[in-house]
Design a protein around this motif. Structure first.
Motif, PDB file in Angstrom:
ATOM      1  N   CYS A 161       0.848  -1.196   0.000  1.00 59.43           N
ATOM      2  CA  CYS A 161       0.000   0.000   0.000  1.00 59.43           C
ATOM      3  C   CYS A 161       0.880   1.241   0.000  1.00 59.43           C
ATOM      4  CB  CYS A 161      -0.946  -0.002   1.201  1.00 59.43           C
ATOM      5  SG  CYS A 161      -0.117   0.019   2.808  1.00 59.43           S
ATOM      6  N   ASP A 184      -7.890   9.378   0.548  1.00 60.27           N
ATOM      7  CA  ASP A 184      -7.503   8.326  -0.390  1.00 60.27           C
ATOM      8  C   ASP A 184      -7.898   6.938   0.103  1.00 60.27           C
ATOM      9  OD1 ASP A 184      -6.254   7.682  -2.886  1.00 60.27           O
ATOM     10  OD2 ASP A 184      -4.561   6.860  -1.781  1.00 60.27           O
ATOM     11  N   ASN A 185      -8.721   6.890   1.161  1.00 62.38           N
ATOM     12  CA  ASN A 185      -9.218   5.610   1.678  1.00 62.38           C
ATOM     13  C   ASN A 185      -8.082   4.625   1.977  1.00 62.38           C
ATOM     14  OD1 ASN A 185     -12.044   6.289   1.471  1.00 62.38           O
ATOM     15  ND2 ASN A 185     -11.859   6.028  -0.734  1.00 62.38           N
ATOM     16  N   LYS A 218      -4.925   1.264   0.290  1.00 64.98           N
ATOM     17  CA  LYS A 218      -5.272   0.655  -0.993  1.00 64.98           C
ATOM     18  C   LYS A 218      -4.152  -0.316  -1.357  1.00 64.98           C
ATOM     19  CE  LYS A 218      -7.969   4.477  -2.932  1.00 64.98           C
ATOM     20  NZ  LYS A 218      -7.999   5.502  -4.023  1.00 64.98           N
ATOM     21  N   TRP A 219      -4.516  -1.465  -1.886  1.00 63.84           N
ATOM     22  CA  TRP A 219      -3.539  -2.538  -2.076  1.00 63.84           C
ATOM     23  C   TRP A 219      -3.284  -2.832  -3.536  1.00 63.84           C
ATOM     24  CZ3 TRP A 219      -1.175  -3.673   2.310  1.00 63.84           C
ATOM     25  CH2 TRP A 219      -1.855  -3.454   3.504  1.00 63.84           C
ATOM     26  N   GLN A 220      -2.028  -3.020  -3.871  1.00 62.19           N
ATOM     27  CA  GLN A 220      -1.613  -3.486  -5.194  1.00 62.19           C
ATOM     28  C   GLN A 220      -0.564  -4.573  -5.025  1.00 62.19           C
ATOM     29  OE1 GLN A 220      -0.370  -0.836  -8.266  1.00 62.19           O
ATOM     30  NE2 GLN A 220      -2.223   0.396  -8.213  1.00 62.19           N
ATOM     31  N   SER A 261      -8.078  -6.641  -2.611  1.00 60.46           N
ATOM     32  CA  SER A 261      -7.706  -6.597  -4.020  1.00 60.46           C
ATOM     33  C   SER A 261      -8.804  -7.160  -4.906  1.00 60.46           C
ATOM     34  CB  SER A 261      -6.410  -7.380  -4.250  1.00 60.46           C
ATOM     35  OG  SER A 261      -6.033  -7.357  -5.602  1.00 60.46           O
ATOM     36  N   ASN A 264     -12.415  -4.433  -3.941  1.00 61.49           N
ATOM     37  CA  ASN A 264     -12.475  -3.042  -4.406  1.00 61.49           C
ATOM     38  C   ASN A 264     -12.791  -2.896  -5.899  1.00 61.49           C
ATOM     39  OD1 ASN A 264     -12.021  -2.150  -1.810  1.00 61.49           O
ATOM     40  ND2 ASN A 264      -9.828  -1.846  -2.094  1.00 61.49           N
TER      41      ASN A 264
END
Length: 287
Positions: free
Chosen positions: A110, A124-125, A128-130, A207, A210
């Protein structure tokens, strides 16, 4: 240790900061897609290995790197040029990879979204995961919207909780708006044609959850306003001052672009029914 792959095109402004943050690594690769500024000279001066490949999509570019680059280490971290590895992120990343069991294919990472020097945690909540940190040969990437997600994963994916920094607005708002007009077209296609099943909305995996939420919520009337209200009011984005307000307004505008382009796509996919009179120019009697 860890090999690092950075995707670039005309990144002379951001690349020095990114490369400085990974100066501890002796296997840094820059995959360039046609820079005509000082990007490649900067990469050479800082000791990075350079490859070039025409950019088609983020997923394709990352897969090209996996296929063509001779990386030195078992673990690979993918970065964009406007991202920065902090000392805490480095420490957590090395600790996680050294202790990872053999069935771990990689880690979701994140970021801290930075605007005007401020971390937009609420707007930006976060988090967030990538999928950015992976074991060599254990996963691929596939395109989704303007970005990418993991594909053909052999093993499980865990989470690296310590964030890196993301300077997504470093090139100014004109550049951001121009890019996101293009991105909104790609997102509209993905959310319309590659919409995940409803059950993924309830997934425990962020992942998976979302993208499904975005695809379905984008069809809701007034969704851009809801997006603004959720981030700025319900998520306390207003506590992040002017940067938070500017960010939330522009993200709502981005969702608006996606929504109207999805609407256009639905209309264009419906064949126009012409009457016999209109199509032939000859008036026919009713049978």
């Amino acid at each position: 240790m860890i090999s690092i792959i950075i995707l670039t095109k005309n990144e002379e402004k951001d690349l020095p900061r990114c490369l400085n943050s990974v100066s501890w690594c002796d296997d840094v690769h820059v995959v360039d897609s046609g820079s005509n500024d000082e990007t490649l000279n900067i990469a050479l001066l800082q000791g990075a290995k350079i490859s070039t490949n025409t950019f088609r999509s983020f997923g394709q570019q990352r897969n090209y790197a996996l296929d063509e680059l001779k990386v030195k280490y078992e673990w690979i971290l993918f970065l964009d040029a406007d991202e920065v590895v902090t000392s805490k992120f480095k420490t957590e990343m090395i600790k996680a990879t050294e202790s990872a069991e053999n069935d771990v294919a990689g880690f979701y990472c994140c970021w801290k979204m930075m605007l005007y020097g401020k971390w937009l945690k609420y707007c930006d909540n976060f988090p967030k995961w990538q999928f950015r940190l992976m074991r060599k040969g254990r996963a691929r990437f596939t395109d989704f919207g303007h970005g990418q997600k993991e594909d053909k994963v052999e093993g499980k994916i865990e989470y690296l909780r310590e964030p890196y920094l993301h300077y997504g607005f470093s090139k100014g708002w004109f550049y951001w708006i121009e890019r996101h007009n293009k991105y909104s077209s790609q997102e509209a296609i993905a959310r319309s044609l590659k919409r995940p099943p409803v059950k993924q909305i309830f997934s425990r995996d962020a992942s998976t959850r979302n993208p499904a939420l975005k695809s379905w919520l984008s069809r809701m009337p007034g969704w851009p306003f809801v997006r603004f209200f959720q981030a700025y009011i319900l998520n306390f984005g207003f506590t992040e001052g002017a940067p938070g307000f500017i960010y939330c307004i522009n993200m709502a505008y981005y969702e608006f672009l996606i929504q109207i382009k999805m609407h256009e796509q639905r209309n264009e996919s419906q064949p126009v029914q012409l009457s016999a009179t209109a199509s032939s120019g000859v008036e026919l009697e009713n049978p």
